[in-house]
Design a protein around this motif. Structure first.
Motif, short mmCIF file in Angstrom:
data_model
loop_
_atom_site.label_atom_id
_atom_site.label_comp_id
_atom_site.label_asym_id
_atom_site.label_seq_id
_atom_site.Cartn_x
_atom_site.Cartn_y
_atom_site.Cartn_z
N ARG A 245 -11.96 17.96 -15.28
CA ARG A 245 -11.97 19.40 -14.97
C ARG A 245 -11.43 20.19 -16.17
O ARG A 245 -11.98 21.22 -16.55
N THR B 58 -16.42 14.89 -11.90
CA THR B 58 -15.60 15.90 -12.59
C THR B 58 -14.62 16.56 -11.63
O THR B 58 -13.46 16.82 -11.98
N ASP B 59 -15.07 16.84 -10.41
CA ASP B 59 -14.19 17.50 -9.43
C ASP B 59 -13.01 16.63 -9.04
O ASP B 59 -11.99 17.15 -8.57
N GLU B 60 -13.13 15.32 -9.21
CA GLU B 60 -12.08 14.42 -8.74
C GLU B 60 -10.99 14.17 -9.79
O GLU B 60 -9.88 13.77 -9.44
N ARG C 240 -8.60 12.41 -5.30
CA ARG C 240 -8.17 13.16 -6.47
C ARG C 240 -7.40 12.22 -7.39
O ARG C 240 -6.56 11.42 -6.94
#
Length: 605
Positions: free
Chosen positions: A106, A99-101, A2
């Motif tokens: 996001r 994108t999720d990271e 993340r």
């Protein structure tokens, strides 16, 4: 993994936070995150890590930081292996993340979903998407890094995105009757932008919608006093309208409505837009022939970047190209078009200072003289506030340098700024502006220009003379226009006579006296050593100029010659068709010759 940049810069592997190291290394990582999947040019890295002049060792330092970050992200990576996370590109570095990271990615995706929902009238869905987007916001962008880093345009633009989304979230929440959900984000946004009237108007309405009538009135009174103290202005129509609705108790909470009928009032009536669709565009190009490829390229660059720099030598047609393109592209910018001639290289009149340029643009946007702030900083703040969330085209013609331009650049992602300049503006390009260098048109287009301006049939009747005129003018549009206009004014004058005059004055500007001031404007801003070399180039025997031949001609060291040639190329007094290889336009050579002869006469006297 993340990655977080919408607040402190942080990276996590599972539940463990990784140490990003020294502040400069953290700043590099923040820049990689802010670019979000696009390569970061080395020039921009230098600007962020060293606000002043970077040291000679800067490239090695950047490589060392990149290597340390690569090992941090992929601890098992063998030495010298390229890895899959932090990738080297031709002129910079790229962080490969999904994108999720990344919180910024996001946030942008959720904001896009919110915009789509709002555009189709789904206020509930829009409020939900905008709320989730703002949930990624944990504090000032790149919090904890030095002020010089946080003030960089890349990070201030991200901060502006957050504020814009907060405004859209407030609109959607007010319509959906969920004002309480957006209050925390609005409080944070107004704390970041204490003079942003649209944001404060939304805060006032949201507080009232939550039943906090007294606090809403205090919030209005606070911003009213601040506007008077800092900008010497009174609240504008949007903020005044919000205050009036609160006083009349026309703002209702969840399940209620606004207005006498009890139904929620449309956003347009609750928050009337302050920005009038300004329609200032550059003057028409007159006769512009060809340049279709350049026009298409300008359109493509305008879709890729927020700032496009159209550069080229004096008289090459920069302003004419942009004027035609702006007329064609006007429909892409429904919220307005702005134009200011900055006079950076004009002869006989002063360059327009940023504070005056901002006054002109604010006036075009509907700001009255009474509400016009004093000082460039206050005007720039109001200007960017007015353009937030808008789609506006800004044309800044004949810019002198990056410092003149910085206060005039909108921060809103929907705006496009097109700049014309005889300076390549490398500082602006390093910050993400896309350059478009304009060369003289092809011989066919140059001949077509001469034909159209000189009058029908003239060039067709004397094709050899027309070709010779084009050659003597070096295909430069301004020179061709001057010659053609003279021919048009004397319809009985053969083009052969015009060509003969140009031939007789070959190597000088005596046959084109009106061209001299335009070319001189490019020289008057040069440092003394660059201006001296420009004059000396008139004695260069060949068409191709290199640092080595200049060193032989002038006695300067090759390294110094290379630096000065680069500066002349950035000023578009030289062309650089290949790295380290330069050419001098024939009309600029004529100017250099005249200036050198003037020097010799002064020395003799």
């Amino acid at each position: 993994m993340r990655f977080e940049v919408l607040g402190p810069v942080r990276v996590w592997r599972g539940e463990r936070e990784l140490d990003l190291g020294f502040p400069q290394q953290r700043a590099l990582f923040a820049l990689l995150l802010a670019h979000a999947g696009r390569a970061v040019p080395t020039g921009e890295i230098l600007d962020v890590l060293w606000a002043e002049r970077p040291p000679a060792s800067a490239p090695q330092v950047i490589r060392r930081y990149a290597g340390a970050l690569r090992r941090l992200l992929e601890p098992g990576l063998p030495p010298r292996a390229p890895g899959r996370r932090l990738l080297r590109r031709a002129d910079g570095y790229l962080l490969d993340a999904t994108t999720d990271e990344v919180d910024l990615l996001r946030f942008r995706e959720l904001t896009r979903q919110g915009r789509r929902a709002a555009a189709t009238g789904r206020a509930e869905a829009a409020s939900r998407h905008f709320g989730r987007a703002l949930g990624e916001w944990r504090g000032p962008v790149v919090m904890g890094l030095p002020e010089s880093v946080r003030a960089h345009v890349r990070f201030t633009a991200v901060q502006r995105e957050l504020l814009d989304t907060a405004g859209m979230a407030a609109d959607a929440a007010l319509l959906a009757g969920h004002a309480e959900q957006v209050l925390p984000a609005l409080r944070r946004a107004t704390a970041h932008e204490p003079l942003d009237e649209p944001l404060h108007a939304r805060l006032v309405l949201a507080l009232a919608a939550c039943g906090l009538q007294a606090e809403a009135l205090r919030a209005y009174d606070d911003i009213r006093r601040r506007l008077a103290a800092d900008l010497s202005v009174t609240p504008g129509p949007e903020l005044t309208a919000a205050h009036t609705r609160v006083l009349r108790q026309e703002v209702r909470g969840a399940g209620g409505g606004g207005g006498a009928a009890g139904a929620p009032a449309p956003v347009e009536s609750v928050l009337p837009g302050f920005l009038a669709p300004a329609a200032r565009l550059p003057p028409g190009p007159g006769v512009l022939v060809g340049r279709e490829a350049e026009t298409r390229r300008l359109s493509a660059l305008g879709r890729e970047a927020g700032v496009v720099v159209v550069g080229g030598m004096a008289g090459v047609g920069k302003s004419a190209l942009v004027a035609r393109w702006a007329q064609r592209a006007a429909a892409r910018f429904p919220d307005g078009r702005l134009y200011v001639e900055l006079g950076g290289f004009a002869v006989g009149r002063a360059t327009v200072e940023p504070v005056e340029a901002l006054r002109l643009m604010l006036a075009a946007l509907g700001v009255s003289a009474r509400r016009m702030p004093d000082g460039a900083a206050a005007r720039a703040g109001l200007y960017r506030t007015l353009l937030a969330g808008r789609r506006v085209l800004v044309v800044l013609d004949d810019a002198l340098d990056t410092e003149q331009l910085r206060p005039l650049l909108p921060a809103a992602p929907g705006c496009l700024t097109v700049v014309t300049s005889r300076n390549a503006l490398p500082g602006l390009v390093a910050e993400g502006a896309r350059p478009l260098r304009l060369e003289p048109p092809s011989a066919e287009d140059a001949l077509a220009l001469l034909t159209r301006r000189a009058g029908p049939g003239r060039a067709a009747a004397e094709p050899t003379a027309a070709d010779e005129i084009v050659a003597h003018c070096g295909r430069l549009p301004l020179a061709l226009a001057l010659v053609a206009d003279r021919a048009a004014a004397h319809p009985r004058l053969p083009l052969a006579a015009v060509a003969a005059e140009l031939r007789a004055r070959h190597g000088s500007l005596e046959a084109l006296p009106a061209l001299r001031p335009a070319l001189l404007g490019s020289c008057r801003r040069l440092p003394d050593d660059s201006a001296r070399l420009f004059r000396q180039l008139s004695r260069h025997p060949g068409a191709l100029i290199t640092p080595e031949t200049v060193a032989s001609l002038t006695g300067l060291p090759a390294r110094r010659s290379r630096l000065l040639l680069g500066h002349l190329a950035e000023s578009h007094l030289l062309a650089e068709p290949a790295p380290g290889r330069y050419t001098l336009h024939r009309l600029l050579r004529a100017l250099a010759t005249e200036l050198a002869e003037t020097d010799e006469r002064r020395t003799a006297d």
